[in-house]
Design an enzyme around this catalytic site. Structure first.
Site, PDB file in Angstrom:
ATOM      1  N   ALA A   1      25.997  12.165   6.467  1.00 21.74           N
ATOM      2  CA  ALA A   1      26.083  13.590   6.138  1.00 21.74           C
ATOM      3  C   ALA A   1      27.243  14.173   6.943  1.00 21.74           C
ATOM      4  O   ALA A   1      27.076  14.572   8.096  1.00 21.74           O
ATOM      5  CB  ALA A   1      24.775  14.294   6.471  1.00 21.74           C
TER       6      ALA A   1
ATOM      7  N   GLY B   1      27.044  20.824  13.507  1.00 22.21           N
ATOM      8  CA  GLY B   1      26.437  19.584  13.024  1.00 22.21           C
ATOM      9  C   GLY B   1      25.437  19.862  11.928  1.00 22.21           C
ATOM     10  O   GLY B   1      25.432  20.929  11.317  1.00 22.21           O
ATOM     11  N   ASN B   2      24.568  18.902  11.674  1.00 25.97           N
ATOM     12  CA  ASN B   2      23.547  19.064  10.652  1.00 25.97           C
ATOM     13  C   ASN B   2      22.287  18.312  11.074  1.00 25.97           C
ATOM     14  O   ASN B   2      22.240  17.721  12.154  1.00 25.97           O
ATOM     15  CB  ASN B   2      24.057  18.590   9.280  1.00 25.97           C
ATOM     16  N   HIS B   3      21.281  18.335  10.205  1.00 25.29           N
ATOM     17  CA  HIS B   3      19.965  17.794  10.557  1.00 25.29           C
ATOM     18  C   HIS B   3      19.786  16.320  10.208  1.00 25.29           C
ATOM     19  O   HIS B   3      18.673  15.795  10.312  1.00 25.29           O
ATOM     20  CB  HIS B   3      18.869  18.608   9.854  1.00 25.29           C
ATOM     21  N   SER B   4      20.827  15.631   9.800  1.00 25.96           N
ATOM     22  CA  SER B   4      20.680  14.235   9.396  1.00 25.96           C
ATOM     23  C   SER B   4      20.205  13.372  10.556  1.00 25.96           C
ATOM     24  O   SER B   4      20.698  13.480  11.683  1.00 25.96           O
ATOM     25  CB  SER B   4      22.016  13.691   8.878  1.00 25.96           C
TER      26      SER B   4
END
Length: 405
Positions: free
Chosen positions: A277, A209-212
């Site tokens: 994102a 995943g990501n930090h969005s």
């Protein structure tokens, strides 16, 4: 940081008056000086002592107190922002008619500062032609009348007319103070927005995943709803955020789920904003059971990846194939050569506009503020200065609206 403001919080006589206490505290904690001006009926729900304790200022509702201070004029003259929450059908009717029969309506009649009304009433009252005519009159005069939430009302009733949460009202009001009245430029427009990050499962426990946080996408949806748009929000992994009033929210997890949701709704959209994102890659195969560090060490130490679909480019392809006529706005998060990389991505994707920002050093993702440049396929470049994400959203919409005409 913005300078502290003289904020007048008007409180009308509705059951939601208790929520004004939280609104007062929000403004006070933000450093603003707050003067509470309730109607006489509001004091049947919350006493003056409570408002005085929270605001630190005296509370009056009539025009015949502190006459020596001419406060029925002075309070409005000195205000930088007036927020009425709750704004009942009665108080909006009196403001629309130009009445000045109590301190609140006198203050509003004098004021030249931004004014925000947060309606709260039963659905039938909100939808009544008389109320809707008053709302239009107020908006035509430059007063921001917020769209109310849809939800539980007094008793067992539910529907549009519920007052927005105090934190929403405070944030929207601060945005109006910085960017001006929202207006209704998106009335009747169908807006499709994606927000948040996507998750690509490795196994039932782990994912890529990501930090969005989804805050910018939700802010764009919130402002669009307040400007009159019919909003559909396709949300991946996000923080716990307020639902924009009247919006349809579609929850997804993976990039392929997001692609499906966006494609299914693209044909009906007038404007599409891809603020999500999305993960560029996903595991070639996700395990149905949790991978163990011992027995499955090879599977955990090496994860074969495959490329995810390019959702933004796919939406542009649909338009080129005549399957949607929507204007398309994308996002680009860069860490270096921001404008050059943004320009190259805009050309590659074929979108009408691209909001490009720098996420170097932990900026933007998961943060309350944003900044960047809104690039146009026509070669235009509009800088969006640093500010809260809702203010950034309002400024972005100002630019998108101009390009939509």
């Amino acid at each position: 940081m913005t300078q502290p403001r003289n904020v007048v919080v008007g409180v009308a006589g509705g059951i939601a008056a208790y929520k004004a206490c939280h609104l007062i505290r929000d403004f006070k904690e933000g450093g603003d000086d707050v003067r509470v001006v309730p109607t006489h009926n509001a004091l049947n729900f919350v006493g003056a002592a409570t408002f005085e304790a929270l605001s630190g200022n005296p509370v009056d509702s009539g025009v015949f107190t502190r006459v020596d201070e001419v406060q029925h004029v002075r309070v409005g003259q000195e205000a930088d922002l007036i927020v009425v929450a709750p704004a009942t059908a009665d108080v909006m009717a009196r403001i629309a008619a130009g009445r000045a029969d109590d301190l609140l309506t006198s203050t509003i009649l004098v004021a030249t500062c931004p004014i925000v009304l947060a309606p709260a009433m039963h659905t039938e009252m909100w939808l009544n032609p008389a109320t809707q005519a008053n709302v239009k009159t107020l908006r035509d005069r430059g007063i921001t009348v917020l769209e109310p939430a849809h939800g539980r009302l007094t008793g067992a009733d539910s529907g549009p007319g519920r007052m927005l949460e105090p934190a929403q009202i405070a944030e929207l009001s601060r945005t109006v103070a910085q960017t001006g009245p929202f207006g209704r430029a998106l009335e009747g427009q169908r807006v499709l927005i994606s927000a948040g990050g996507t998750q690509e499962n490795i196994d039932p426990v782990r994912f890529i995943g990501n930090h969005s946080s989804g805050r910018q996408g939700f802010a764009l949806a919130e402002i669009a709803a307040q400007k009159g748009a019919q909003v559909t929000l396709v949300a991946g992994d996000t923080d716990e955020l307020y639902t924009p009033p009247g919006a349809e929210v579609v929850r997804v997890s993976s990039t392929r789920e997001l692609e499906t949701a966006m494609n299914e709704r693209a044909a009906a959209a007038d404007i599409i904003i891809m603020a999500a994102a999305v993960a560029d890659f996903r595991p070639q195969a996700a395990s149905d059971s949790k991978l163990k560090k011992g027995s499955d060490s090879d599977a955990l130490s090496r994860i074969d990846l495959v490329e995810n679909p390019d959702v933004l480019r796919g939406l542009v392809d649909k338009r080129e194939a005549g399957q949607t006529a929507a204007r398309i706005v994308g996002f680009a998060a860069e860490t270096d050569n921001v404008l050059d990389n943004g320009r190259a991505k805009l050309k590659r994707k074929g979108a009408d506009m691209l909001m490009v920002n720098s996420v170097a050093g932990g900026a933007v993702f998961g943060q309350p503020r944003n900044s960047g440049w809104l690039l146009g396929a026509d070669g235009s470049e509009v800088e969006i200065p640093d500010g809260p994400k809702q203010v950034v959203a309002a400024r972005m919409w100002d630019v998108i609206e101009r390009g939509n005409k």
